[in-house]
Scaffold this motif. Structure first.
Motif, short mmCIF file in Angstrom:
data_model
loop_
_atom_site.label_atom_id
_atom_site.label_comp_id
_atom_site.label_asym_id
_atom_site.label_seq_id
_atom_site.Cartn_x
_atom_site.Cartn_y
_atom_site.Cartn_z
N VAL A 136 0.84 -1.18 0.00
CA VAL A 136 0.00 0.00 0.00
C VAL A 136 0.88 1.24 0.00
N LEU A 137 0.59 2.15 -0.91
CA LEU A 137 1.36 3.39 -1.03
C LEU A 137 0.50 4.55 -0.55
N ASP A 138 1.08 5.41 0.28
CA ASP A 138 0.36 6.56 0.78
C ASP A 138 0.52 7.73 -0.17
N SER A 139 -0.33 8.72 0.00
CA SER A 139 -0.30 9.92 -0.81
C SER A 139 1.12 10.45 -0.95
N SER A 140 1.42 11.00 -2.12
CA SER A 140 2.74 11.59 -2.33
C SER A 140 2.85 12.97 -1.67
N THR A 141 1.74 13.49 -1.19
CA THR A 141 1.75 14.75 -0.46
C THR A 141 2.10 14.44 1.00
N GLY A 142 3.23 14.95 1.45
CA GLY A 142 3.79 14.58 2.75
C GLY A 142 2.85 14.69 3.92
N TRP A 143 2.17 15.83 4.08
CA TRP A 143 1.30 16.00 5.23
C TRP A 143 0.10 15.06 5.17
N VAL A 144 -0.37 14.72 3.96
CA VAL A 144 -1.48 13.78 3.82
C VAL A 144 -1.02 12.39 4.25
N ALA A 145 0.16 11.98 3.80
CA ALA A 145 0.70 10.67 4.17
C ALA A 145 0.88 10.57 5.68
N THR A 146 1.37 11.62 6.31
CA THR A 146 1.54 11.63 7.76
C THR A 146 0.19 11.51 8.45
N HIS A 147 -0.79 12.26 7.97
CA HIS A 147 -2.14 12.20 8.53
C HIS A 147 -2.71 10.79 8.42
N VAL A 148 -2.58 10.16 7.25
CA VAL A 148 -3.11 8.80 7.03
C VAL A 148 -2.44 7.80 7.97
N ARG A 149 -1.13 7.86 8.10
CA ARG A 149 -0.42 6.92 8.97
C ARG A 149 -0.82 7.08 10.43
N ARG A 150 -0.96 8.31 10.88
CA ARG A 150 -1.38 8.58 12.25
C ARG A 150 -2.82 8.07 12.46
N TYR A 151 -3.66 8.32 11.50
CA TYR A 151 -5.06 7.89 11.55
C TYR A 151 -5.14 6.38 11.69
N LEU A 152 -4.43 5.67 10.82
CA LEU A 152 -4.50 4.20 10.83
C LEU A 152 -3.86 3.62 12.08
N ALA A 153 -2.76 4.19 12.53
CA ALA A 153 -2.07 3.67 13.72
C ALA A 153 -2.92 3.80 14.97
N SER A 154 -3.83 4.80 14.98
CA SER A 154 -4.65 5.05 16.17
C SER A 154 -6.11 4.63 15.97
N ASP A 155 -6.41 3.92 14.88
CA ASP A 155 -7.80 3.59 14.54
C ASP A 155 -8.68 4.83 14.51
N GLY A 156 -8.12 5.92 14.01
CA GLY A 156 -8.88 7.15 13.85
C GLY A 156 -8.96 8.03 15.08
N ALA A 157 -8.46 7.54 16.22
CA ALA A 157 -8.49 8.37 17.44
C ALA A 157 -7.73 9.67 17.21
N SER A 158 -6.65 9.60 16.44
CA SER A 158 -5.89 10.78 16.04
C SER A 158 -6.06 10.93 14.53
N GLY A 159 -6.89 11.85 14.12
CA GLY A 159 -7.02 12.10 12.69
C GLY A 159 -8.44 12.01 12.15
N HIS A 160 -9.31 11.26 12.82
CA HIS A 160 -10.68 11.19 12.30
C HIS A 160 -11.29 12.59 12.24
N ILE A 161 -11.10 13.36 13.28
CA ILE A 161 -11.50 14.77 13.25
C ILE A 161 -10.23 15.58 13.02
N TRP A 162 -10.17 16.24 11.87
CA TRP A 162 -8.99 16.99 11.43
C TRP A 162 -9.39 18.45 11.31
#
Length: 146
Positions: free
Chosen positions: A7-33
């Motif tokens: 799986v490849l994350d967005s090439s936009t750095g801040w989006v990729a960081t947001h996605v990884r944080r979201y997935l690592a926390s099951d959305g606890a960090s990132g579901h509400i942005w």
């Protein structure tokens, strides 16, 4: 979607960081942005065949999820949207919930209604619409697992 695929994350750095944080926390960090609800969309790349992830602001409509292909008002549609045109089957994660979905573009009266609803969630969509000549797509993601 096969869980064994890379799986490849967005090439936009801040989006990729947001996605990884979201997935690592099951959305606890990132579901509400910044006060806006977001989901993680995974599509199949139309040319590479690789799975691609991105984070998107979403709305809900009658059990479906709604996203907007604004691409920041760019004159080009976002890659995730082009991927969905090639293969409308995708996966989303909303907070800790994962859904297999089928995407379709909203048209006519439904599109107008959903555009207004999404612009109420994220008013910047209105300024994006003024920046581009293209018709910004409104995409409905219908869960297949319900």
């Amino acid at each position: 979607m096969d869980g064994q695929d890379e799986v490849l994350d967005s090439s936009t750095g801040w989006v990729a960081t947001h996605v990884r944080r979201y997935l690592a926390s099951d959305g606890a960090s990132g579901h509400i942005w910044y006060g806006k609800p977001t989901l993680v969309l995974t599509t199949r790349g139309r040319t590479s065949g690789a799975l691609r992830r991105t984070g998107l602001i979403y709305g809900e409509d009658g059990g479906n999820f709604v996203v907007v292909g604004s691409n920041g008002g760019s004159d080009r549609n976002p890659q995730w949207y082009l991927n969905l045109l090639a293969d409308p089957r995708a996966r989303i994660q909303v907070a800790a919930d994962v859904h297999e979905v089928v995407a379709r573009e909203a048209e006519g009266e439904e599109r107008d209604r959903l555009w207004d609803a999404m612009a109420a969630i994220f008013p910047q969509y209105k300024s994006y619409r003024k920046k581009t000549e293209r018709r910004i797509p409104v995409v409905v993601l219908e869960p297949r697992d319900s």
